[in-house]
Design a protein around this motif. Structure first.
Motif, mmCIF file in Angstrom:
data_model
loop_
_atom_site.group_PDB
_atom_site.id
_atom_site.type_symbol
_atom_site.label_atom_id
_atom_site.label_comp_id
_atom_site.label_asym_id
_atom_site.label_seq_id
_atom_site.Cartn_x
_atom_site.Cartn_y
_atom_site.Cartn_z
ATOM 1 N N UNK A 1 0.827 -1.218 0.000
ATOM 2 C CA UNK A 1 0.000 0.000 0.000
ATOM 3 C C UNK A 1 0.861 1.269 0.000
ATOM 4 N N UNK A 2 0.301 2.358 -0.527
ATOM 5 C CA UNK A 2 0.987 3.648 -0.544
ATOM 6 C C UNK A 2 1.071 4.236 0.855
ATOM 7 N N UNK A 3 2.146 4.962 1.129
ATOM 8 C CA UNK A 3 2.336 5.565 2.444
ATOM 9 C C UNK A 3 1.938 7.037 2.460
ATOM 10 N N UNK A 4 2.627 7.853 1.664
ATOM 11 C CA UNK A 4 2.381 9.290 1.652
ATOM 12 C C UNK A 4 2.143 9.730 0.208
ATOM 13 N N UNK A 5 0.995 10.347 -0.060
ATOM 14 C CA UNK A 5 0.660 10.881 -1.383
ATOM 15 C C UNK A 5 0.840 9.859 -2.496
ATOM 16 N N UNK A 6 0.487 8.624 -2.251
ATOM 17 C CA UNK A 6 0.568 7.594 -3.277
ATOM 18 C C UNK A 6 1.935 6.955 -3.440
ATOM 19 N N UNK A 7 2.945 7.444 -2.728
ATOM 20 C CA UNK A 7 4.272 6.828 -2.839
ATOM 21 C C UNK A 7 4.344 5.623 -1.920
ATOM 22 N N UNK B 1 3.019 2.552 -10.762
ATOM 23 C CA UNK B 1 3.106 3.593 -9.752
ATOM 24 C C UNK B 1 1.749 4.236 -9.468
ATOM 25 N N UNK B 2 1.579 4.659 -8.232
ATOM 26 C CA UNK B 2 0.380 5.402 -7.842
ATOM 27 C C UNK B 2 0.710 6.879 -7.666
ATOM 28 N N UNK B 3 1.945 7.253 -7.942
ATOM 29 C CA UNK B 3 2.386 8.639 -7.832
ATOM 30 C C UNK B 3 2.003 9.371 -9.116
ATOM 31 N N UNK B 4 1.350 10.523 -9.028
ATOM 32 C CA UNK B 4 0.941 11.253 -10.239
ATOM 33 C C UNK B 4 2.143 11.627 -11.106
ATOM 34 N N UNK C 1 11.002 12.018 4.141
ATOM 35 C CA UNK C 1 10.859 11.471 5.494
ATOM 36 C C UNK C 1 9.750 10.426 5.578
ATOM 37 N N UNK C 2 8.663 10.632 4.843
ATOM 38 C CA UNK C 2 7.517 9.736 4.947
ATOM 39 C C UNK C 2 7.597 8.487 4.097
ATOM 40 N N UNK C 3 8.416 8.522 3.037
ATOM 41 C CA UNK C 3 8.459 7.367 2.140
ATOM 42 C C UNK C 3 9.873 6.811 1.960
ATOM 43 N N UNK C 4 10.834 7.677 1.679
ATOM 44 C CA UNK C 4 12.184 7.183 1.380
ATOM 45 C C UNK C 4 12.834 6.574 2.620
ATOM 46 N N UNK C 5 12.735 7.237 3.746
ATOM 47 C CA UNK C 5 13.359 6.684 4.961
ATOM 48 C C UNK C 5 12.758 5.332 5.351
ATOM 49 N N UNK C 6 11.411 5.184 5.370
ATOM 50 C CA UNK C 6 10.878 3.837 5.622
ATOM 51 C C UNK C 6 11.265 2.829 4.534
ATOM 52 N N UNK C 7 11.355 3.292 3.291
ATOM 53 C CA UNK C 7 11.728 2.390 2.195
ATOM 54 C C UNK C 7 13.132 1.836 2.393
ATOM 55 N N UNK C 8 14.022 2.639 2.953
ATOM 56 C CA UNK C 8 15.380 2.154 3.233
ATOM 57 C C UNK C 8 15.294 0.945 4.167
#
Length: 177
Positions: free
Chosen positions: A24-30, A67-70, A140-147
């Motif tokens: 599932x997407x975390x922040x703004x579809x990312x 992708x769900x990112x616009x 902070x909301x997507x890349x850091x958790x993705x790491x």
């Protein structure tokens, strides 16, 4: 390029695509990009320009399609191409150290950071996607958790794949080490 190696790369990309679609997407579809983890595993197994090109472009196109990112298609393709070749260059520079699992996991984490920065930069500043969030918020909301997700997934999946490769007759950097 060996057909068996192409099949293994296709399986890695396919597993990555399946994980990417169900996440599932975390922040703004990312969302965390597990296809990136599979691309890194593929590059670790087949550290050559041809295989990296194939893995990077395939992974970028599939990530872009799912992708769900616009406006995320072009940033995904650019991001995977840059990240894949940067990962390969670093891998070739520290080839002896990369056989260590900890070093490989650190490379995956750093590759994820690079991927996130390139993706966000292209999406927000070049394409001009307006998603209602700043670079810092998305980082902070997507890349850091993705790491964290990618490193943990790598630590689980890579030993399984390397064990299977060693038992088979694949010609990879792992089976020749």
């Amino acid at each position: 390029m060996n057909t068996k190696n192409l099949v293994l790369m296709a399986l890695l990309v396919g597993v990555g695509a399946a994980l990417y679609v169900v996440t599932p997407g975390l922040v703004q579809g990312m969302k965390p990009d597990f296809m990136l983890t599979m691309m890194f595993i593929g590059i670790l197994l087949f550290p050559s320009v041809k295989e990296t090109f194939l893995l990077s472009i395939t992974t970028g196109v599939l990530s872009g399609l799912f992708t769900t990112f616009p406006g995320g298609f072009i940033p995904n393709v650019v991001d995977k191409a840059i990240t894949g070749f940067a990962f390969l260059i670093v891998l070739l520079i520290i080839k002896k150290l990369a056989s260590n699992m900890v070093v490989s996991a650190i490379l995956v984490g750093l590759g994820t950071v690079l991927s996130g920065v390139v993706f966000l930069s292209v999406a927000l500043f070049v394409i001009g996607s307006d998603v209602g969030a700043t670079f810092a918020v998305l980082f902070a909301g997507v890349v850091l958790p993705a790491i964290a997700f990618n490193v943990v997934a790598f630590l689980i999946i890579y030993p399984i794949v390397t064990n299977l490769v060693k038992r088979s007759r694949f010609k990879t950097s792992v089976s020749q080490a």
